[in-house]
Structures are given as C-alpha cells and as structure tokens.
Write an enzyme that holds these catalytic residues in place. Structure first.
Site, mmCIF file in Angstrom:
data_model
loop_
_atom_site.group_PDB
_atom_site.id
_atom_site.type_symbol
_atom_site.label_atom_id
_atom_site.label_comp_id
_atom_site.label_asym_id
_atom_site.label_seq_id
_atom_site.Cartn_x
_atom_site.Cartn_y
_atom_site.Cartn_z
ATOM 1 N N HIS A 53 -10.037 -5.295 -3.141
ATOM 2 C CA HIS A 53 -8.692 -5.512 -2.599
ATOM 3 C C HIS A 53 -8.803 -5.875 -1.131
ATOM 4 C CE1 HIS A 53 -9.694 -1.216 -2.418
ATOM 5 N NE2 HIS A 53 -9.006 -1.158 -1.289
ATOM 6 N N HIS A 59 -6.863 -5.741 2.325
ATOM 7 C CA HIS A 59 -5.744 -5.125 3.046
ATOM 8 C C HIS A 59 -5.165 -6.179 3.992
ATOM 9 C CE1 HIS A 59 -6.645 -0.719 2.362
ATOM 10 N NE2 HIS A 59 -7.863 -1.192 2.144
ATOM 11 N N ASP A 96 0.851 -1.192 0.000
ATOM 12 C CA ASP A 96 0.000 0.000 0.000
ATOM 13 C C ASP A 96 0.886 1.241 0.000
ATOM 14 O OD1 ASP A 96 -3.208 0.565 1.104
ATOM 15 O OD2 ASP A 96 -1.762 2.206 1.088
ATOM 16 N N ILE A 97 0.536 2.183 -0.848
ATOM 17 C CA ILE A 97 1.363 3.388 -1.011
ATOM 18 C C ILE A 97 1.326 4.281 0.236
ATOM 19 C CG2 ILE A 97 -0.379 4.951 -1.997
ATOM 20 C CD1 ILE A 97 1.651 5.574 -4.232
HETATM 21 P P1 AMP Z 1 -9.902 1.604 0.315
HETATM 22 O O1 AMP Z 1 -10.482 1.676 -1.094
HETATM 23 O O2 AMP Z 1 -10.629 2.521 1.259
HETATM 24 O O3 AMP Z 1 -9.836 0.184 0.807
HETATM 25 O O4 AMP Z 1 -8.431 2.172 0.258
HETATM 26 C C1 AMP Z 1 -7.621 2.045 -0.894
HETATM 27 C C2 AMP Z 1 -6.183 1.814 -0.490
HETATM 28 O O5 AMP Z 1 -5.413 1.804 -1.676
HETATM 29 C C3 AMP Z 1 -5.588 2.896 0.430
HETATM 30 O O6 AMP Z 1 -5.017 2.269 1.569
HETATM 31 C C4 AMP Z 1 -4.528 3.573 -0.449
HETATM 32 O O7 AMP Z 1 -3.392 3.995 0.272
HETATM 33 C C5 AMP Z 1 -4.193 2.463 -1.427
HETATM 34 N N1 AMP Z 1 -3.699 2.949 -2.730
HETATM 35 C C6 AMP Z 1 -4.262 3.882 -3.519
HETATM 36 N N2 AMP Z 1 -3.532 4.059 -4.633
HETATM 37 C C7 AMP Z 1 -2.481 3.203 -4.533
HETATM 38 C C8 AMP Z 1 -1.358 2.934 -5.364
HETATM 39 N N3 AMP Z 1 -1.160 3.557 -6.524
HETATM 40 N N4 AMP Z 1 -0.465 2.005 -4.941
HETATM 41 C C9 AMP Z 1 -0.641 1.362 -3.761
HETATM 42 N N5 AMP Z 1 -1.691 1.585 -2.941
HETATM 43 C C10 AMP Z 1 -2.587 2.491 -3.312
#
Ligand code: AMP
Length: 130
Positions: free
Chosen positions: A93, A95, A29-30
């Site tokens: 996704h 986590h 995760d970024i």
């Molecule tokens: P959520 O949709 O609420 O489960 O959160 C989306 C997750 O994706 C967050 O924790 C972001 O930090 C992560 N995220 C968004 N863009 C990227 C990316 N380009 N690379 C890695 N993680 C990402």
C-alpha cells in the site's frame, strides 16, 4: 489467511473508499496522520512493494498519482507526501498524506476524525477524481 486489505477489497469489512478500478483500490486510512491520509492498494495480495511485477508497480504509481491529485484539490495542504512502509499490514500500500508540515509524516502523531467526517471527506475526494 487473507490480509485485512484483501478483506476490504472483497467487501468483507468496510472502508471509506475514494477510488477503485480493475486492479487497485484507495481508501482513507483508519488512523490518519493528517486529514485525507489515504492508502492505495493493489488488489493482488503481494507483501512488498518491490516484489510487484514492473507493470503493476508502474500502474500503482499512476493510480496513486490520480488519487493524490484529487486529494490536493480537496484538502487544504501544501502538497501530498508519499510513503511506503508495510510493517503493520503485509499487503502493498502507498500512503498518500496531505502535508502542511514535516510532522504530518510522523506516523506516531495522529489526527482524530469521526466516522461521519471520514465518510464526508471520502465523498468529496471521489468527486474530485478525474
Ligand atoms: P503500515 O503497514 O506500517 O504501512 O501501516 C498500515 C496502515 O494501514 C496504518 O496506517 C493503519 O492505520 C492502516 N490500516 C490498518 N487497518 C486499516 C483499515 N481497516 N482501514 C483503513 N486503514 C487501515
């Protein structure tokens, strides 16, 4: 329009990949809650977890388990927690978050890592995959 995760899957934007097979990819995760916070993503772009077909859902859990085991071997943690949210990115996704305290599941509390640290950690996790 393709989701940001589809763009990662297609190689259009970079990620720190930790695992990949025919149907799934996992990357760091970024904006991690904790060191090693990873996302497991089906290549099929579906918005909500429970809209995945049953087979793909079970395969995602199997893939996530494999990544979680590698995380446990790599990152100093009590256990690996799992969450599914999807309010920010409408592409399924899981986590996976290495936990030492309940605060690590707090999505408003983040750790900062440099790009080099993320690259190094992703390489270590990849080595621990079975
Ligand atoms: P959520 O949709 O609420 O489960 O959160 C989306 C997750 O994706 C967050 O924790 C972001 O930090 C992560 N995220 C968004 N863009 C990227 C990316 N380009 N690379 C890695 N993680 C990402």
């Amino acid at each position: 329009m393709a989701s940001i995760f589809t763009k990662i899957i297609n190689g259009d934007i970079p990620c720190h990949k930790v695992a990949e097979d025919e149907n799934f990819i996992a990357f760091l995760d970024i904006n991690p809650n904790a060191k090693g916070h990873a996302l497991c993503v089906p290549k099929e772009e579906v918005d909500k977890l429970f809209d995945l077909g049953e087979h793909m859902y079970l395969q995602l859990m199997q893939f996530s388990r494999r990544v979680a085991k590698a995380l446990e071997k790599t990152v100093d943690c009590n256990r690996v927690g799992m969450a599914v949210i999807g309010l920010e990115v409408p592409h399924v996704h899981v986590h996976l978050i290495p936990l030492n305290s309940m605060d690590d599941m707090d999505f408003s509390s983040k750790v900062s890592m440099t790009d080099d640290e993320m690259a190094e950690l992703a390489a270590e996790i990849r080595q621990k995959l079975q």
